[in-house]
Design a protein around this motif. Structure first.
Motif, PDB file in Angstrom:
ATOM      1  N   ALA A  86       0.826  -1.219   0.000  1.00 31.01           N
ATOM      2  CA  ALA A  86       0.000   0.000   0.000  1.00 31.01           C
ATOM      3  C   ALA A  86       0.858   1.266   0.000  1.00 31.01           C
ATOM      4  O   ALA A  86       0.453   2.298  -0.553  1.00 31.01           O
ATOM      5  CB  ALA A  86      -0.929  -0.008   1.203  1.00 31.01           C
ATOM      6  N   ARG A  87       2.055   1.179   0.584  1.00 28.61           N
ATOM      7  CA  ARG A  87       2.896   2.393   0.610  1.00 28.61           C
ATOM      8  C   ARG A  87       3.996   2.373  -0.461  1.00 28.61           C
ATOM      9  O   ARG A  87       4.955   3.133  -0.394  1.00 28.61           O
ATOM     10  CB  ARG A  87       3.476   2.622   2.003  1.00 28.61           C
ATOM     11  CG  ARG A  87       4.518   1.662   2.501  1.00 28.61           C
ATOM     12  CD  ARG A  87       4.871   2.001   3.960  1.00 28.61           C
ATOM     13  NE  ARG A  87       5.947   1.175   4.492  1.00 28.61           N
ATOM     14  CZ  ARG A  87       7.218   1.542   4.534  1.00 28.61           C
ATOM     15  NH1 ARG A  87       7.573   2.724   4.062  1.00 28.61           N
ATOM     16  NH2 ARG A  87       8.139   0.748   5.049  1.00 28.61           N
ATOM     17  N   GLY A  88       3.811   1.502  -1.471  1.00 32.34           N
ATOM     18  CA  GLY A  88       4.660   1.620  -2.657  1.00 32.34           C
ATOM     19  C   GLY A  88       5.764   0.605  -2.817  1.00 32.34           C
ATOM     20  O   GLY A  88       6.765   0.860  -3.502  1.00 32.34           O
ATOM     21  N   LEU A  89       5.610  -0.575  -2.230  1.00 32.50           N
ATOM     22  CA  LEU A  89       6.633  -1.617  -2.391  1.00 32.50           C
ATOM     23  C   LEU A  89       6.654  -2.117  -3.836  1.00 32.50           C
ATOM     24  O   LEU A  89       5.613  -2.357  -4.444  1.00 32.50           O
ATOM     25  CB  LEU A  89       6.343  -2.795  -1.459  1.00 32.50           C
ATOM     26  CG  LEU A  89       7.373  -3.930  -1.469  1.00 32.50           C
ATOM     27  CD1 LEU A  89       8.656  -3.497  -0.779  1.00 32.50           C
ATOM     28  CD2 LEU A  89       6.801  -5.175  -0.778  1.00 32.50           C
ATOM     29  N   TYR A  90       7.854  -2.265  -4.381  1.00 33.58           N
ATOM     30  CA  TYR A  90       7.999  -2.878  -5.697  1.00 33.58           C
ATOM     31  C   TYR A  90       9.331  -3.623  -5.746  1.00 33.58           C
ATOM     32  O   TYR A  90      10.199  -3.417  -4.901  1.00 33.58           O
ATOM     33  CB  TYR A  90       7.911  -1.841  -6.822  1.00 33.58           C
ATOM     34  CG  TYR A  90       9.123  -0.929  -6.959  1.00 33.58           C
ATOM     35  CD1 TYR A  90      10.073  -1.156  -7.959  1.00 33.58           C
ATOM     36  CD2 TYR A  90       9.313   0.150  -6.097  1.00 33.58           C
ATOM     37  CE1 TYR A  90      11.178  -0.326  -8.101  1.00 33.58           C
ATOM     38  CE2 TYR A  90      10.419   0.978  -6.226  1.00 33.58           C
ATOM     39  CZ  TYR A  90      11.339   0.738  -7.231  1.00 33.58           C
ATOM     40  OH  TYR A  90      12.447   1.558  -7.373  1.00 33.58           O
ATOM     41  N   PHE A  91       9.461  -4.509  -6.747  1.00 37.08           N
ATOM     42  CA  PHE A  91      10.692  -5.278  -6.891  1.00 37.08           C
ATOM     43  C   PHE A  91      11.508  -4.649  -8.007  1.00 37.08           C
ATOM     44  O   PHE A  91      11.158  -4.719  -9.187  1.00 37.08           O
ATOM     45  CB  PHE A  91      10.365  -6.739  -7.221  1.00 37.08           C
ATOM     46  CG  PHE A  91      11.547  -7.670  -7.076  1.00 37.08           C
ATOM     47  CD1 PHE A  91      12.233  -7.779  -5.877  1.00 37.08           C
ATOM     48  CD2 PHE A  91      11.955  -8.465  -8.143  1.00 37.08           C
ATOM     49  CE1 PHE A  91      13.308  -8.641  -5.733  1.00 37.08           C
ATOM     50  CE2 PHE A  91      13.022  -9.333  -8.017  1.00 37.08           C
ATOM     51  CZ  PHE A  91      13.707  -9.423  -6.807  1.00 37.08           C
ATOM     52  N   ASP A  92      12.590  -3.988  -7.611  1.00 35.24           N
ATOM     53  CA  ASP A  92      13.461  -3.290  -8.553  1.00 35.24           C
ATOM     54  C   ASP A  92      14.473  -4.297  -9.085  1.00 35.24           C
ATOM     55  O   ASP A  92      15.395  -4.696  -8.370  1.00 35.24           O
ATOM     56  CB  ASP A  92      14.164  -2.142  -7.835  1.00 35.24           C
ATOM     57  CG  ASP A  92      15.041  -1.331  -8.771  1.00 35.24           C
ATOM     58  OD1 ASP A  92      14.686  -1.195  -9.956  1.00 35.24           O
ATOM     59  OD2 ASP A  92      16.098  -0.837  -8.318  1.00 35.24           O
ATOM     60  N   SER A  93      14.296  -4.721 -10.328  1.00 36.60           N
ATOM     61  CA  SER A  93      15.085  -5.848 -10.839  1.00 36.60           C
ATOM     62  C   SER A  93      15.702  -5.559 -12.197  1.00 36.60           C
ATOM     63  O   SER A  93      15.063  -4.975 -13.082  1.00 36.60           O
ATOM     64  CB  SER A  93      14.183  -7.087 -10.946  1.00 36.60           C
ATOM     65  OG  SER A  93      14.878  -8.171 -11.526  1.00 36.60           O
ATOM     66  N   SER A  94      16.960  -5.970 -12.344  1.00 34.81           N
ATOM     67  CA  SER A  94      17.634  -5.900 -13.647  1.00 34.81           C
ATOM     68  C   SER A  94      17.567  -7.244 -14.365  1.00 34.81           C
ATOM     69  O   SER A  94      18.101  -7.389 -15.467  1.00 34.81           O
ATOM     70  CB  SER A  94      19.099  -5.489 -13.464  1.00 34.81           C
ATOM     71  OG  SER A  94      19.815  -6.494 -12.739  1.00 34.81           O
ATOM     72  N   ILE A  95      16.927  -8.244 -13.742  1.00 38.95           N
ATOM     73  CA  ILE A  95      16.846  -9.580 -14.337  1.00 38.95           C
ATOM     74  C   ILE A  95      15.806  -9.557 -15.452  1.00 38.95           C
ATOM     75  O   ILE A  95      14.622  -9.287 -15.195  1.00 38.95           O
ATOM     76  CB  ILE A  95      16.441 -10.634 -13.286  1.00 38.95           C
ATOM     77  CG1 ILE A  95      17.365 -10.571 -12.069  1.00 38.95           C
ATOM     78  CG2 ILE A  95      16.463 -12.033 -13.896  1.00 38.95           C
ATOM     79  CD1 ILE A  95      16.919 -11.436 -10.906  1.00 38.95           C
ATOM     80  N   PRO A  96      16.197  -9.802 -16.692  1.00 36.37           N
ATOM     81  CA  PRO A  96      15.223  -9.735 -17.786  1.00 36.37           C
ATOM     82  C   PRO A  96      14.168 -10.832 -17.662  1.00 36.37           C
ATOM     83  O   PRO A  96      14.493 -11.977 -17.351  1.00 36.37           O
ATOM     84  CB  PRO A  96      16.079  -9.930 -19.048  1.00 36.37           C
ATOM     85  CG  PRO A  96      17.324 -10.607 -18.567  1.00 36.37           C
ATOM     86  CD  PRO A  96      17.546 -10.160 -17.165  1.00 36.37           C
ATOM     87  N   GLN A  97      12.913 -10.459 -17.866  1.00 39.87           N
ATOM     88  CA  GLN A  97      11.822 -11.424 -17.744  1.00 39.87           C
ATOM     89  C   GLN A  97      11.713 -12.279 -19.003  1.00 39.87           C
ATOM     90  O   GLN A  97      11.797 -11.771 -20.108  1.00 39.87           O
ATOM     91  CB  GLN A  97      10.498 -10.693 -17.484  1.00 39.87           C
ATOM     92  CG  GLN A  97      10.462  -9.973 -16.149  1.00 39.87           C
ATOM     93  CD  GLN A  97       9.106  -9.356 -15.856  1.00 39.87           C
ATOM     94  OE1 GLN A  97       8.106  -9.704 -16.463  1.00 39.87           O
ATOM     95  NE2 GLN A  97       9.078  -8.431 -14.911  1.00 39.87           N
ATOM     96  N   GLY A  98      11.529 -13.578 -18.798  1.00 43.08           N
ATOM     97  CA  GLY A  98      11.376 -14.480 -19.935  1.00 43.08           C
ATOM     98  C   GLY A  98      12.670 -14.866 -20.605  1.00 43.08           C
ATOM     99  O   GLY A  98      12.671 -15.314 -21.750  1.00 43.08           O
ATOM    100  N   PHE A  99      13.802 -14.713 -19.914  1.00 39.27           N
ATOM    101  CA  PHE A  99      15.096 -15.013 -20.518  1.00 39.27           C
ATOM    102  C   PHE A  99      15.785 -16.219 -19.887  1.00 39.27           C
ATOM    103  O   PHE A  99      16.942 -16.510 -20.157  1.00 39.27           O
ATOM    104  CB  PHE A  99      16.012 -13.780 -20.481  1.00 39.27           C
ATOM    105  CG  PHE A  99      15.778 -12.845 -21.637  1.00 39.27           C
ATOM    106  CD1 PHE A  99      16.691 -12.747 -22.665  1.00 39.27           C
ATOM    107  CD2 PHE A  99      14.607 -12.103 -21.721  1.00 39.27           C
ATOM    108  CE1 PHE A  99      16.468 -11.918 -23.751  1.00 39.27           C
ATOM    109  CE2 PHE A  99      14.358 -11.269 -22.799  1.00 39.27           C
ATOM    110  CZ  PHE A  99      15.299 -11.171 -23.819  1.00 39.27           C
TER     111      PHE A  99
END
Length: 314
Positions: A86-99
């Motif tokens: 609710a207060r803005g958590l996100y997963f900051d990732s450099s891992i390319p999705q689907g690779f």
């Protein structure tokens, strides 16, 4: 939540698909890509951050519906997780999705590590007996993303050490042979397009309905795969590349739809010249392709147009 640790990508060196059918598997963390939890400012969130936050909310809703059983005994602090989302958590990732390098595995590991109330801790409570339980719990969590998961990806992302799975059952952390400036190399090639893990796994499961294919997988693929792992860990270079060639040819013949078409000629060139051998990195259909070369400098002129990225030399 204090500052979140990093969760690295993973590379499954051996065991793709066979891992579902009791082959051995060898997976390693890959520190060039990683992710961590962060909070975005309420007044200046990017679209990417908002999307990650929304996906976290959907994943949390899925976890809330998971029944706690003897096999899946993980419980979560949903009150804190909901408040953080609710207060803005996100997963900051450099891992390319689907690779094929564990983007969903890293997220699963992060949620488990930060919000499980009874997690198996690598530093205090992890042992050889509860390692399979940990893998199973992470597999149940990751099934949200792919429909079916071996649990190996989030396990590597969580433990951050190489792990070998022997004959589909026995799990053990291992130490890889020391990387050195030898002529042989393991490398990645970017296919330039993401894979579709769910559809590739579905295709594989359809093939598994055929008894003839199941026998081929058991009698050939698993045999070559397991021989590659044994030779690699024992430093038997000639045995490794002998079985890699068999494995690469088998994959090209029987997993052909999982290999991006524009890489078919390169795959065959490796088999014909014996300068390198390619295999799937993950489920295929796109993403990264994994390559092995007995003499990378010699093979580089063939590989150069594809910008190979060396990940290990031996």
């Amino acid at each position: 939540m204090s500052s979140s640790p990093l969760y690295y990508a993973k590379i499954l060196l051996f065991g793709e698909y066979g891992i579902i059918n009791d082959s051995s598997a060898l997976s390693i963390p890959y520190g060039n890509f990683f992710g961590s939890f962060k909070f975005f400012p309420s007044d200046s969130a990017t679209e990417e951050q908002l999307t990650s936050n929304q996906h976290l909310r959907q994943f949390t809703d899925y976890l809330k519906k998971m029944p706690v059983t003897e096999e899946f005994f993980t419980t979560f602090d949903f009150e804190r997780l909901d408040a953080d989302i609710a207060r803005g958590l996100y997963f900051d990732s450099s891992i390319p999705q689907g690779f094929g390098v564990g983007s969903s595995g890293a997220l699963v590991a992060a949620v488990y590590d930060n919000y499980s109330t009874n997690k198996i801790d690598p530093d205090t409570t992890l042992n050889i007996n509860n390692l399979p339980k940990l893998r199973h719990q992470l597999a149940v969590m990751e099934s949200y993303f792919h429909g079916k998961s071996s649990g190996m990806d989030p396990l590597i992302c969580y433990l951050k050490i190489p792990v070998i799975l022997q004959s589909g059952h026995s799990l053990n952390p291992i130490t890889l042979p020391e990387s050195k400036a030898g002529s042989s190399a393991i490398f990645l090639i970017n296919s330039g397009m993401p894979g579709k893990t769910h559809s590739m796994v579905t295709l594989f499961m359809e093939k598994m309905k055929n008894e003839g294919f199941r026998k081929l997988l058991k009698n050939q693929f698993v045999k070559y795969n397991d021989a590659c792992i044994e030779a690699f860990l024992n430093g038997e270079i000639s045995g490794l590349f002998k079985n890699l060639k068999k494995l690469s040819r088998w994959v090209f013949t029987h997993f052909n739809p999982m290999i991006p078409e524009h890489l078919h000629s390169l795959w065959l060139q490796g088999l014909e010249t014996n300068q390198f051998y390619l295999k799937l990195c993950g489920s295929g259909g796109g993403g990264f392709i994994l390559g092995f070369s007995p003499d990378f400098d010699k093979a580089h002129h063939l590989l150069k147009p594809y910008n190979p990225e060396v990940i290990y030399r031996f």
